[in-house]
Design a protein around this motif. Structure first.
Motif, PDB file in Angstrom:
ATOM      1  N   ALA A  96       0.834  -1.195   0.000  1.00 52.66           N
ATOM      2  CA  ALA A  96       0.000   0.000   0.000  1.00 52.66           C
ATOM      3  C   ALA A  96       0.873   1.252   0.000  1.00 52.66           C
ATOM      4  N   GLU A  97       0.432   2.270  -0.699  1.00 51.62           N
ATOM      5  CA  GLU A  97       1.128   3.564  -0.693  1.00 51.62           C
ATOM      6  C   GLU A  97       0.679   4.349   0.534  1.00 51.62           C
ATOM      7  N   PRO A  98       1.532   5.209   1.047  1.00 51.22           N
ATOM      8  CA  PRO A  98       2.866   5.544   0.559  1.00 51.22           C
ATOM      9  C   PRO A  98       3.864   4.433   0.859  1.00 51.22           C
ATOM     10  N   VAL A  99       4.893   4.373   0.018  1.00 54.04           N
ATOM     11  CA  VAL A  99       5.943   3.375   0.179  1.00 54.04           C
ATOM     12  C   VAL A  99       7.277   4.025  -0.153  1.00 54.04           C
ATOM     13  N   LEU A 100       8.293   3.683   0.599  1.00 51.43           N
ATOM     14  CA  LEU A 100       9.645   4.147   0.325  1.00 51.43           C
ATOM     15  C   LEU A 100      10.306   3.107  -0.569  1.00 51.43           C
ATOM     16  N   THR A 101      10.975   3.563  -1.628  1.00 47.18           N
ATOM     17  CA  THR A 101      11.704   2.641  -2.498  1.00 47.18           C
ATOM     18  C   THR A 101      13.170   3.038  -2.493  1.00 47.18           C
ATOM     19  N   VAL A 102      14.024   2.032  -2.578  1.00 50.70           N
ATOM     20  CA  VAL A 102      15.462   2.288  -2.601  1.00 50.70           C
ATOM     21  C   VAL A 102      16.141   1.171  -3.388  1.00 50.70           C
ATOM     22  N   VAL A 103      17.171   1.538  -4.102  1.00 49.27           N
ATOM     23  CA  VAL A 103      17.946   0.555  -4.856  1.00 49.27           C
ATOM     24  C   VAL A 103      18.951  -0.118  -3.930  1.00 49.27           C
ATOM     25  N   ALA A 104      19.279  -1.365  -4.242  1.00 53.64           N
ATOM     26  CA  ALA A 104      20.220  -2.119  -3.411  1.00 53.64           C
ATOM     27  C   ALA A 104      21.660  -1.691  -3.633  1.00 53.64           C
ATOM     28  N   ASP A 105      21.913  -0.850  -4.643  1.00 54.90           N
ATOM     29  CA  ASP A 105      23.291  -0.437  -4.940  1.00 54.90           C
ATOM     30  C   ASP A 105      23.647   0.923  -4.358  1.00 54.90           C
ATOM     31  N   LEU A 106      23.017   1.296  -3.264  1.00 53.58           N
ATOM     32  CA  LEU A 106      23.276   2.557  -2.569  1.00 53.58           C
ATOM     33  C   LEU A 106      23.903   2.223  -1.208  1.00 53.58           C
ATOM     34  N   PRO A 107      25.175   1.797  -1.192  1.00 49.28           N
ATOM     35  CA  PRO A 107      25.756   1.174  -0.009  1.00 49.28           C
ATOM     36  C   PRO A 107      25.983   2.092   1.190  1.00 49.28           C
ATOM     37  N   HIS A 108      25.935   3.394   0.996  1.00 49.46           N
ATOM     38  CA  HIS A 108      26.166   4.295   2.126  1.00 49.46           C
ATOM     39  C   HIS A 108      24.881   4.944   2.626  1.00 49.46           C
ATOM     40  N   LEU A 109      23.749   4.353   2.263  1.00 49.19           N
ATOM     41  CA  LEU A 109      22.464   4.805   2.775  1.00 49.19           C
ATOM     42  C   LEU A 109      22.496   4.716   4.303  1.00 49.19           C
ATOM     43  N   ALA A 110      21.953   5.733   4.957  1.00 46.21           N
ATOM     44  CA  ALA A 110      21.912   5.762   6.423  1.00 46.21           C
ATOM     45  C   ALA A 110      20.470   5.979   6.881  1.00 46.21           C
ATOM     46  N   PRO A 111      20.153   5.573   8.106  1.00 42.35           N
ATOM     47  CA  PRO A 111      18.792   5.767   8.601  1.00 42.35           C
ATOM     48  C   PRO A 111      18.321   7.217   8.508  1.00 42.35           C
ATOM     49  N   GLU A 112      19.213   8.168   8.734  1.00 47.08           N
ATOM     50  CA  GLU A 112      18.788   9.576   8.671  1.00 47.08           C
ATOM     51  C   GLU A 112      18.387   9.996   7.262  1.00 47.08           C
ATOM     52  N   HIS A 113      18.952   9.366   6.226  1.00 49.78           N
ATOM     53  CA  HIS A 113      18.524   9.657   4.858  1.00 49.78           C
ATOM     54  C   HIS A 113      17.079   9.197   4.645  1.00 49.78           C
ATOM     55  N   VAL A 114      16.780   8.022   5.148  1.00 52.07           N
ATOM     56  CA  VAL A 114      15.434   7.458   5.013  1.00 52.07           C
ATOM     57  C   VAL A 114      14.434   8.311   5.775  1.00 52.07           C
ATOM     58  N   ASP A 115      14.768   8.635   7.020  1.00 52.58           N
ATOM     59  CA  ASP A 115      13.846   9.420   7.840  1.00 52.58           C
ATOM     60  C   ASP A 115      13.614  10.815   7.259  1.00 52.58           C
ATOM     61  N   ARG A 116      14.665  11.403   6.698  1.00 57.24           N
ATOM     62  CA  ARG A 116      14.491  12.731   6.076  1.00 57.24           C
ATOM     63  C   ARG A 116      13.582  12.632   4.857  1.00 57.24           C
ATOM     64  N   ALA A 117      13.765  11.604   4.033  1.00 54.25           N
ATOM     65  CA  ALA A 117      12.904  11.435   2.861  1.00 54.25           C
ATOM     66  C   ALA A 117      11.444  11.274   3.281  1.00 54.25           C
TER      67      ALA A 117
END
Length: 193
Positions: A96-117
């Motif tokens: 169900a939307e909303p949904v966060l999507t992310v590629v698996a080739d983003l190795p330096h993703l951090a929790p704060e990036h997700v929370d900010r988005a």
């Protein structure tokens, strides 16, 4: 960061073969600092405010599917493997939307990036679709590849592979963060990562 209005699931796009990286390892399982990229992304999501994580695998990534389910303990969605956009559309039909999507080739993703988005997507009260981008000149300074770019308000931007899909309005969030500028698509990107 304020909590999103509703629980938001995450989709990790894990369908890549990794052929541009020049090896036989499935792309999500390519290591950065001795750890598979998919593990790094899932760990970032677990430290964030997303409610659940689903690995979107394909027939091209059976080892990734097994790792996601058996080692990482995340649900899997078996997409047809017809390409990024097609697999994303397929996966979006399963959550169900909303949904966060992310590629698996983003190795330096951090929790704060997700929370900010998530916070940026929900800033107007009603969740909006959001594309997180970095300036192309940042990618050039780092010496990493730019596979897609577009002009936005006079700036050349590159999508990071971190998005919120919510229908309705669409917004762009520009983040000047080296960690989000490195998508591992080519051997040089892996070296930089």
């Amino acid at each position: 960061v304020d909590a999103p209005l509703t629980p938001v699931p995450a989709l990790v796009l894990c369908g890549g073969r990794g052929t541009r990286l020049g090896g036989s390892t499935e792309k999500p399982l390519v290591t950065v600092c001795d750890e598979p990229m998919v593990d790094r992304v899932v760990r970032a999501l677990e430290g964030s405010r997303v409610s659940t994580t689903h690995a979107v695998t394909s027939p091209h990534t059976p080892e990734t599917r097994a790792r996601a389910a058996d080692v990482l303990g995340v649900d899997t969605i078996d997409a047809p493997g017809e390409g990024y956009v097609e697999d994303l559309r397929y996966a979006l039909d399963h959550v169900a939307e909303p949904v966060l999507t992310v590629v698996a080739d983003l190795p330096h993703l951090a929790p704060e990036h997700v929370d900010r988005a998530l916070a940026d997507a929900c800033a107007g009260g009603t969740p909006a679709s959001l594309t997180v981008c970095v300036p192309v000149d940042l990618k050039h300074r780092l010496g990493v590849s730019v596979d897609t770019a577009f002009d936005h308000e006079g700036r050349e931007l590159a999508p990071t592979g971190l998005n919120v899909v919510a229908g309705g309005t669409e917004t762009v969030s520009v983040v000047d963060d080296e960690r989000l500028a490195v998508n591992v698509n080519h051997p040089r990107d892996r070296e930089e990562a």
